[in-house]
Design a protein around this motif. Structure first.
Motif, short mmCIF file in Angstrom:
data_model
loop_
_atom_site.label_atom_id
_atom_site.label_comp_id
_atom_site.label_asym_id
_atom_site.label_seq_id
_atom_site.Cartn_x
_atom_site.Cartn_y
_atom_site.Cartn_z
N UNK A 262 0.84 -1.19 0.00
CA UNK A 262 0.00 0.00 0.00
C UNK A 262 0.89 1.25 0.00
N UNK A 263 0.36 2.33 -0.52
CA UNK A 263 1.16 3.55 -0.57
C UNK A 263 0.28 4.79 -0.62
N UNK A 264 0.92 5.90 -0.30
CA UNK A 264 0.35 7.23 -0.54
C UNK A 264 1.40 8.04 -1.28
N UNK A 265 2.05 7.36 -2.25
CA UNK A 265 3.16 7.96 -2.97
C UNK A 265 2.85 8.28 -4.42
N UNK A 266 1.67 7.91 -4.89
CA UNK A 266 1.35 8.12 -6.30
C UNK A 266 1.12 9.60 -6.60
N UNK A 267 0.54 10.33 -5.65
CA UNK A 267 0.25 11.73 -5.87
C UNK A 267 -1.05 11.94 -6.61
N UNK A 268 -1.32 13.18 -6.98
CA UNK A 268 -2.55 13.54 -7.67
C UNK A 268 -2.37 13.39 -9.18
N UNK A 269 -3.49 13.39 -9.87
CA UNK A 269 -3.49 13.34 -11.33
C UNK A 269 -4.46 14.40 -11.82
N UNK A 270 -3.94 15.59 -12.05
CA UNK A 270 -4.81 16.70 -12.40
C UNK A 270 -5.75 17.03 -11.26
N UNK A 271 -7.05 17.00 -11.56
CA UNK A 271 -8.04 17.28 -10.52
C UNK A 271 -8.32 16.07 -9.64
N UNK A 272 -7.76 14.94 -9.96
CA UNK A 272 -7.98 13.73 -9.17
C UNK A 272 -6.98 13.71 -8.02
N UNK A 273 -7.46 13.61 -6.81
CA UNK A 273 -6.59 13.82 -5.64
C UNK A 273 -5.67 12.64 -5.35
N UNK A 274 -4.63 12.92 -4.60
CA UNK A 274 -3.81 11.84 -4.06
C UNK A 274 -4.67 11.01 -3.11
N UNK A 275 -4.41 9.71 -3.07
CA UNK A 275 -5.17 8.84 -2.19
C UNK A 275 -4.34 7.62 -1.85
N UNK A 276 -4.71 6.96 -0.76
CA UNK A 276 -4.04 5.73 -0.35
C UNK A 276 -4.71 4.56 -1.05
N UNK A 277 -3.92 3.58 -1.46
CA UNK A 277 -4.47 2.39 -2.08
C UNK A 277 -3.48 1.25 -1.99
N UNK A 278 -3.93 0.07 -2.40
CA UNK A 278 -3.14 -1.15 -2.20
C UNK A 278 -3.16 -2.01 -3.47
N UNK A 279 -2.01 -2.57 -3.81
CA UNK A 279 -1.89 -3.37 -5.03
C UNK A 279 -0.96 -4.57 -4.80
#
Length: 422
Positions: A262-279
């Motif tokens: 899991x991470x909170x390192x991806x950051x935002x994508x334009x108007x889409x906010x940074x978020x935590x997720x797991x892969x």
């Protein structure tokens, strides 16, 4: 808008910070693969489980577990006259299609040889085996009074947009005799690493008597603690199983999975906010380039891959590179001397944002009609191809890739694939 075919949407309510949210088996590759990006520019739901149509990948670098011989004694006496042993055994995998569970174990789990396999960016599964043996000691003589063979399914699934995931376990007894058949099983989940247990384990006491090829199932959740901006965390979830044959001492065994990052390192994508997720970080998700939408881009990439350059398959993917210096060097070595042609720009493959570019070795190649001063008819997996393509296609590629990296949480060194679709 073209979306991947949906097999089903499977939702499991879990508790995160006191709020009920939904964790689902999430999508991760494209079109010919489960959970893919689909056509270029398509906005996909990361919480859709798409039907796999290709062989899942096993965790790289993991050697299949070698089960002990079932005739060897692998346990310690737990009472003066009776003992119970639980030991590894080869799985039969015969119940892969009929196993029952709150979320059905995926059919591609049957390809597991004791090591984890993944069929999407957010799902991993493995099959192992156990043998439970009951013994009695009478007048100093040890006598085996029963044996029970079972398959063990471990299945973890999460979401690219949630900080929690599920570890589901299933035990499928398929053959047994004697006292071992009259056993029950229950269990609890424990975790280690950058995570905590998310709610209570659900694994009620269940009979292990072989019947109808069904699984005895436990389900529990975990939640990452890697939630600070820039954080990346690993976690191992472990089911601790307790076996209780009638009239015998209790025996224990455990089965774990460490496939979720899991991470909170991806950051935002334009108007889409940074978020935590797991892969599942080692599963290479796939981004597709469309021949109809971006024909010159798709043509160059398909020719480059056909010449032997990596990125087309699960077993030979690309790896993302976020280092600015080497990314710029990839680009300059491939396209630094490209001609200035109106409405055209230079495209390099492998992409500049990968660890397979010219900064990491190899030589430049091109194709007839690409208007690049480099050798043609070159084959092999090393190096990079450069080609002048429509500027609009090249500009679209940047947005496609940034969206893809965001949607599927592709971090530095993570593998991914590039596919060509109509």
């Amino acid at each position: 808008m073209r979306l991947p075919k949906i097999l089903k949407v499977l939702a499991v309510a879990v508790l995160v910070a006191g709020t009920s949210v939904v964790a689902t088996p999430a999508a991760s590759a494209a079109a010919a693969d489960p959970g893919g990006v689909g056509a270029v520019g398509a906005v996909t739901s990361p919480d859709v489980l798409a039907k796999p149509t290709s062989m899942p990948i096993a965790r790289p670098g993991v050697t299949p577990a070698q089960p002990r011989t079932t005739g060897a004694k692998t346990c310690v006496e737990t009472s003066a006259t009776r003992s119970v042993c639980v030991a590894p055994a080869p799985p039969s995998r015969q119940t892969a299609r009929t196993v029952l569970a709150p979320i059905p174990f995926p059919s591609w789990c049957a390809s597991s040889d004791g090591t984890p396999v993944a069929g999407t960016r957010t799902e991993a599964c493995k099959i192992t085996g156990l043998i439970l043996t009951t013994q009695q000691t009478v007048n100093g003589t040890v006598r085996i009074t029963g044996e029970l063979l079972m398959d063990v399914y471990d299945y973890t699934y999460g979401s690219v947009s949630l900080p929690n995931w599920i570890h589901q376990i299933g035990l499928s007894p398929y053959r047994g005799w004697g006292d071992a058949r009259n056993s029950t099983v229950t269990g609890t989940l424990s975790v280690s690493g950058d995570c905590v247990i998310n709610g209570a384990s659900s694994f009620p006491v269940q009979s292990l008597a072989p019947a109808n090829n069904t699984s005895r199932v436990g389900e529990a959740g975990a939640r990452t603690t890697a939630t600070a901006v820039g954080a990346v965390g690993d976690c191992t979830t472990r089911w601790n199983l307790r076996f209780q044959p009638v009239g015998y001492p209790q025996a224990t065994a455990s089965s774990e999975m460490a496939e979720i990052m899991c991470d909170n390192a991806v950051g935002a994508n334009g108007a889409r906010p940074a978020r935590v997720g797991c892969v599942v970080p080692w599963y290479p998700a796939r981004v597709d380039y469309s021949q109809s939408r971006n024909p010159s881009l798709a043509s160059h990439v398909s020719r480059a891959q056909a010449s032997g350059l990596p990125g087309a398959t699960i077993t030979n993917p690309l790896n993302r590179n976020v280092d600015t210096a080497s990314t710029n060097l990839n680009r300059s070595r491939a396209c630094g001397d490209a001609p200035s042609i109106q409405n055209m720009s230079c495209d390099e493959y492998p992409l500049a944002s990968t660890l397979q570019g010219l900064a990491f070795g190899g030589t430049r190649r091109t194709f007839s009609g690409c208007q690049i001063n480099a050798p043609t008819n070159v084959t092999g997996s090393s190096g990079a191809s450069a080609c002048m393509i429509a500027a609009g296609d090249n500009n679209a590629q940047g947005g496609i890739m940034s969206t893809f990296y965001y949607d599927y949480r592709v971090l530095h060194t993570d593998p991914f694939r590039v596919g060509i679709v109509s």
